[in-house]
Write a protein that holds these residues in place. Structure first.
Motif, PDB file in Angstrom:
ATOM      1  N   PRO A   2       0.817  -1.219   0.000  1.00  0.00           N
ATOM      2  CA  PRO A   2       0.000   0.000   0.000  1.00  0.00           C
ATOM      3  C   PRO A   2       0.846   1.262   0.000  1.00  0.00           C
ATOM      4  O   PRO A   2       1.006   1.934   1.022  1.00  0.00           O
ATOM      5  CB  PRO A   2      -0.819  -0.141   1.289  1.00  0.00           C
ATOM      6  CG  PRO A   2       0.076  -0.913   2.209  1.00  0.00           C
ATOM      7  CD  PRO A   2       0.862  -1.858   1.331  1.00  0.00           C
ATOM      8  N   GLN A   3       1.385   1.627  -1.152  1.00  0.00           N
ATOM      9  CA  GLN A   3       2.225   2.815  -1.224  1.00  0.00           C
ATOM     10  C   GLN A   3       2.263   3.357  -2.647  1.00  0.00           C
ATOM     11  O   GLN A   3       2.019   2.644  -3.614  1.00  0.00           O
ATOM     12  CB  GLN A   3       3.645   2.499  -0.762  1.00  0.00           C
ATOM     13  CG  GLN A   3       4.294   1.351  -1.527  1.00  0.00           C
ATOM     14  CD  GLN A   3       5.626   0.942  -0.949  1.00  0.00           C
ATOM     15  OE1 GLN A   3       6.422   1.777  -0.565  1.00  0.00           O
ATOM     16  NE2 GLN A   3       5.868  -0.364  -0.888  1.00  0.00           N
ATOM     17  N   LEU A   4       2.563   4.664  -2.724  1.00  0.00           N
ATOM     18  CA  LEU A   4       2.750   5.346  -4.004  1.00  0.00           C
ATOM     19  C   LEU A   4       4.199   5.786  -4.132  1.00  0.00           C
ATOM     20  O   LEU A   4       4.900   5.955  -3.127  1.00  0.00           O
ATOM     21  CB  LEU A   4       1.849   6.585  -4.077  1.00  0.00           C
ATOM     22  CG  LEU A   4       0.343   6.404  -4.208  1.00  0.00           C
ATOM     23  CD1 LEU A   4      -0.324   7.773  -4.306  1.00  0.00           C
ATOM     24  CD2 LEU A   4      -0.013   5.557  -5.417  1.00  0.00           C
ATOM     25  N   PRO A   5       4.663   6.035  -5.344  1.00  0.00           N
ATOM     26  CA  PRO A   5       5.977   6.657  -5.525  1.00  0.00           C
ATOM     27  C   PRO A   5       5.915   8.123  -5.090  1.00  0.00           C
ATOM     28  O   PRO A   5       4.848   8.625  -4.714  1.00  0.00           O
ATOM     29  CB  PRO A   5       6.226   6.511  -7.024  1.00  0.00           C
ATOM     30  CG  PRO A   5       4.869   6.445  -7.634  1.00  0.00           C
ATOM     31  CD  PRO A   5       4.013   5.733  -6.626  1.00  0.00           C
ATOM     32  N   PRO A   6       7.017   8.851  -5.151  1.00  0.00           N
ATOM     33  CA  PRO A   6       7.004  10.266  -4.750  1.00  0.00           C
ATOM     34  C   PRO A   6       5.969  11.065  -5.535  1.00  0.00           C
ATOM     35  O   PRO A   6       5.677  10.758  -6.705  1.00  0.00           O
ATOM     36  CB  PRO A   6       8.430  10.730  -5.052  1.00  0.00           C
ATOM     37  CG  PRO A   6       9.260   9.484  -4.963  1.00  0.00           C
ATOM     38  CD  PRO A   6       8.383   8.388  -5.491  1.00  0.00           C
ATOM     39  N   PRO A   7       5.416  12.113  -4.913  1.00  0.00           N
ATOM     40  CA  PRO A   7       4.367  12.900  -5.571  1.00  0.00           C
ATOM     41  C   PRO A   7       4.751  13.443  -6.939  1.00  0.00           C
ATOM     42  O   PRO A   7       3.898  13.523  -7.830  1.00  0.00           O
ATOM     43  CB  PRO A   7       4.105  14.035  -4.564  1.00  0.00           C
ATOM     44  CG  PRO A   7       4.420  13.427  -3.235  1.00  0.00           C
ATOM     45  CD  PRO A   7       5.600  12.528  -3.488  1.00  0.00           C
TER      46      PRO A   7
END
Length: 315
Positions: free
Chosen positions: A295-300
């Motif tokens: 459950p994670q995204l790369p940098p904005p």
């Protein structure tokens, strides 16, 4: 816009993702990696929002016996933990992620049994959500929880002046969509199959999907967003029907991409974006999630770059 984002997960799960080159059913398979992540749709939404810089409050039903991975996730990401604790263990879902073709096979187990008492406690915990806040009701219902649980919680939140996004399927979705207009969610996010199940008919082509989404919008759901996998996503509201797409992506894992799309919609609402930019951001969240396991995204900045590459067409 101001307002806190809240997510509600009635049936969270520990997601055990096993990565392998290719799944050979009925044979011994050699795995390359295994990861255990605290998950469930609303939990995943909150995690993606935190990576975007918008930590959410999480509500829901969590087993005491294995709550530690969830508590670590919430602490690490600055997520406010408002989950109720129940006796027993939160379920484990097994996900078999194939590197060769990007497919994922899900084996979802039933959750902890709950009933009217737990639903009443969950509802009471939502009483403090303020008018103008955003609530995401996400996922399946555990055994024993009434099929109209999402419908009842949605009605309560709407009375409080909350903007409600519902991401569910099957009978719980149908029950919520049977609410009177004043108690309907403001936004729903089915995929094509879930929308077809609600409609009771096959949606073979894109025009069928658009027609069905418009039907739902005319019933009183202000915004209908349909995830279409490799085709992108469709947004229908009172003003337009928009189709968003990106150049083909090579996914590391498709697990949680739909949850990331929902997180993007919630973030867009929090930021006051219009329909077009909301859809761009949501599709970018989903595409960004394809490159991550867990459950994670790369940098904005990576997400913004993807959003700028989203193509929109009016249908």
């Amino acid at each position: 816009m101001s307002g806190t984002i809240h997510t509600v997960t009635a049936n969270p799960a520990l997601d055990q993702t096993v990565t392998l080159d290719a799944l050979a059913p009925g044979r011994v398979n050699l795995a390359r990696d295994v990861r255990l992540n605290a998950g469930g749709k609303g939990v995943n939404v909150a995690a993606c929002l935190a990576d975007w810089g918008l930590p959410a409050d999480v509500h829901g039903l969590l087993g005491r016996d294995n709550a530690a991975p969830f508590e670590r996730l919430f602490a690490d990401k600055g997520i406010v933990d408002r989950m109720l604790r129940l006796d027993g263990s939160t379920r484990t879902n097994i996900k078999l992620a194939e590197l060769g073709n990007g497919d994922t096979t899900d084996i979802n187990l039933p959750g902890i049994a709950a009933g009217e008492t737990e639903l009443a406690a969950l509802s009471a915990g939502l009483a403090g959500i303020a008018a103008g806040d955003i609530a995401v009701l996400a996922g399946s219902l555990p055994p024993g929880l009434p099929v109209d649980a999402w419908a009842r919680l949605c009605a309560r939140l709407k009375r409080q002046g909350v903007w409600v996004l519902l991401d569910s399927s099957g009978p719980p979705l149908a029950a919520a969509l049977a609410n009177p207009p004043v108690a309907l969610p403001d936004c729903v996010k089915p995929n094509r199959d879930e929308l077809a199940q609600w409609a009771g008919r096959e949606l073979a082509g894109l025009p069928d999907v658009v027609d069905c989404a418009r039907q739902l919008q005319r019933r009183g759901v202000a915004r209908v967003v349909v995830s279409l996998g490799e085709q992108g996503a469709l947004l229908v509201d009172a003003n337009a029907a928009l189709l968003a797409s990106l150049p083909p992506q090579r996914p590391l894992s498709t697990v949680g991409a739909g949850d990331a799309l929902v997180a993007g919609l919630a973030a867009a609402r929090r930021q006051g974006l219009d329909a077009a930019d909301s859809l761009r951001l949501a599709v970018a969240f989903a595409a960004a999630k394809l490159q991550r396991v867990g459950p994670q995204l790369p940098p904005p900045d990576d997400v913004r770059e993807l959003a700028a590459a989203v193509s929109l067409s009016t249908l």
